[in-house]
Design an enzyme around this catalytic site. Structure first.
Site, mmCIF file in Angstrom:
data_model
loop_
_atom_site.group_PDB
_atom_site.id
_atom_site.type_symbol
_atom_site.label_atom_id
_atom_site.label_comp_id
_atom_site.label_asym_id
_atom_site.label_seq_id
_atom_site.Cartn_x
_atom_site.Cartn_y
_atom_site.Cartn_z
ATOM 1 N N LYS A 80 0.755 -1.205 0.060
ATOM 2 C CA LYS A 80 -0.243 -0.097 -0.038
ATOM 3 C C LYS A 80 1.000 1.228 -0.146
ATOM 4 O O LYS A 80 2.041 1.438 0.424
ATOM 5 C CB LYS A 80 -1.046 0.062 1.366
ATOM 6 C CG LYS A 80 -2.087 0.786 1.160
ATOM 7 C CD LYS A 80 -3.131 0.228 0.736
ATOM 8 C CE LYS A 80 -4.512 1.000 0.471
ATOM 9 N NZ LYS A 80 -5.736 0.498 -0.044
ATOM 10 N N GLY A 183 -18.803 8.088 -0.254
ATOM 11 C CA GLY A 183 -17.806 8.330 -1.489
ATOM 12 C C GLY A 183 -18.158 7.367 -2.382
ATOM 13 O O GLY A 183 -19.163 6.945 -2.594
#
Ligand code: NAI
Length: 355
Positions: A80, A183
Site C-alpha cells: 500500500k 464516497g
C-alpha cells in the site's frame, strides 16, 4: 519509535519513505509480502495528524492487502502507498509523477491503484512514469477502470449472505442498513441497496453527499458520530478504518457489520467483542476484495467484465466458509480470516524458499 518496533510492524518486507523537495511529495510505500506475487494495493492520499499515523496506516493497510489478495485467490502479495497531504490539498501532477518514478524504481515489487483520495486521472499520470499501475481506463468490454463499483458489488453480495445467515432472509429487501461514508464505494453500495429495496440511513462528513443520498435513495440521515449506533439491522462502515472499538461495539444495535472500509477493527480483540455481542462481522478484506479483483484482471490483461463478475460472486462463498468455521470453533470471524490468509501466504513463502 523505529518502524521495526511499531505494534503494526508484521515482518514487512520493505517500507520506503519518499520525499521530494521539488514537488513537495511525501509518501510511504509499504510492502508487506510478495510471497504470492508482486505486492498490490492502492494509493491513499490523506491529511494525517502525524507522520507516525501515516506509517501506522501504511503498515496496517499493506498487511490487510496481503490477507485480502490471499483469500481472493489472486497471484498478488500485499502493499500500500500513502501520500501525506499538507493543508488538505490534493496531490499535484508533479507529485503523482514523482510517485510514479518511485514505484518504477521498485521494479515491479509494488503495483499501485486508486484508494481514498486518488482517482483514475491520477493513476493515468502515474502511468506516464511506470507500468506498475492499474485502475486505468479499460478497453471496450474489458475489466478495469475505477475499482469502486466492483468493491461495492462485492460488499453488497457479502452483505446479502451475512444477512441471510443472520436472519434467514434471502434478500436485503426491507433490511435497514446504515452506511457510514457516501464516497465512491459507499455511494455505489447505497445504489445497489436501494435497488434491492433496503431502507437506508447515511452519514458523511461532506453534507452534500448526504443531501444527494436523501434525494436519490430516500435515505434518512444520521450524524457522523451516531451512524454506527443507529437502530438498524446492518451497519456498513465505508469511510475510514479503526471505527469499531470497544465503546462503539458496545453501542451497536445492528446484528451484522459488513462494509468496505479497510481495517474497521481498531484492535484485533474487537473481533471477539463483536462475537460476544452476537454481531456477525463480515471481515472487511474478505468482502471488499471486488476492487482488487478488477485491478488484478486489468493489470494482467486477462479478463472480461463477465469473468470479473464471476470472480466477485465468489466472495459470498469465502465469507460463508469463514462464518462456518468461526461458528464451529466459537471464534471470531476476523481471527479465522486472518489465520486462513496467513496460512496461504506462509505456504507460498515456503514453496518459494524451496524453489
Ligand atoms: P472516498 O474517499 O471516495 O469516500 C470516503 C467517504 O467517506 C467520503 O465521502 C468522505 O467524506 C466520507 N468520510 C470520511 N470520514 C468520515 C466520517 N468520519 N464519517 C462519515 N463519513 C466520512 O473513498 P472510497 O474509495 O469510497 O473508500 C471508502 C473505504 O473503502 C476506504 O476505507 C477504502 O480504503 C475502502 N476501500 C475502497 C476500495 C475502492 O475500490 N475504492 C477498495 C477496498 C476498500
Amino acid at each position: 519509535m523505529s518502524v521495526y518496533d511499531k505494534p503494526d510492524f508484521d515482518g514487512h518486507e520493505c517500507v520506503q519513505f519518499i520525499t521530494d523537495r521539488a514537488s513537495g511529495l511525501k509518501a510511504i510505500i509499504a510492502i508487506h509480502s510478495t510471497a504470492l506475487g508482486p505486492a498490490a494495493g492502492g494509493c491513499r492520499a490523506w491529511q494525517y495528524l502525524s507522520q507516525e499515523a501515516a506509517v501506522t496506516d501504511a503498515l496496517r493497510l499493506s498487511q490487510g492487502m496481503s490477507f485480502k489478495n490471499a483469500l481472493a485467490g489472486l497471484p498478488l502479495g500485499g502493499g500500500k502507498a500513502v501520500i501525506l497531504l499538507s493543508h488538505g490539498l490534493p496531490p499535484t501532477v508533479a507529485q503523482f509523477a514523482t510517485f510514479g518514478r518511485a514505484i518504477n524504481e521498485l521494479q515491479g515489487r509494488y503495483i499501485t491503484a486508486e484508494d481514498v483520495g486518488t482517482r483514475v486521472v491520477d493513476m493515468q499520470i502515474v502511468a506516464r512514469h511506470t507500468k506498475f499501475v492499474s485502475g486505468l481506463t479499460p478497453g471496450e468490454g474489458r475489466a478495469g477502470g475505477d475499482p469502486s463499483p466492483k468493491t461495492a458489488l462485492g460488499v453488497f453480495l457479502g452483505m446479502r449472505t451475512a444477512w441471510r445467515l443472520k436472519s434467514g432472509q434471502e434478500s436485503l429487501r426491507n433490511a435497514r442498513v446504515a452506511v457510514q461514508g457516501c464516497g465512491s464505494v459507499g455511494w455505489a453500495l447505497c445504489r445497489l441497496l436501494h435497488e434491492e429495496g433496503a431502507s437506508l440511513v447515511v452519514a458523511d462528513v461532506a453534507p452534500d453527499r448526504v443531501a444527494q443520498a436523501e434525494q436519490e435513495f430516500g435515505a434518512a440521515r444520521a450524524s457522523a458520530d451516531e451512524i454506527l449506533s443507529s437502530d438498524v439491522d446492518i451497519v456498513a462502515p465505508c469511510a475510514m478504518g479503526g471505527v469499531l472499538d470497544e465503546a462503539r461495539i458496545e453501542a451497536l444495535r445492528a446484528s451484522v457489520v459488513c462494509g468496505a472500509a479497510n481495517n474497521q477493527l481498531s484492535d484485533p480483540e474487537d473481533g471477539e467483542r463483536l462475537r460476544a455481542r452476537d454481531v456477525l462481522y463480515a471481515p472487511d478484506y474478505v468482502v471488499n476484495a471486488g476492487g482488487i479483483m478488477a485491478v488484478a484482471m486489468e493489470y494482467f490483461g486477462a479478463g472480461s467484465e463477465r469473468e470479473l463478475r464471476n470472480k466477485i460472486e465468489g466472495i459470498p462463498h469465502t465469507l460463508s466458509h469463514i462464518v462456518d468455521i468461526a461458528s464451529s470453533e466459537r471464534s471470531a470471524t476476523s481471527a479465522v480470516a486472518d489465520r486462513l490468509a496467513r496460512s496461504i501466504i506462509h505456504e507460498a513463502g515456503a514453496a518459494r524458499a524451496m524453489a
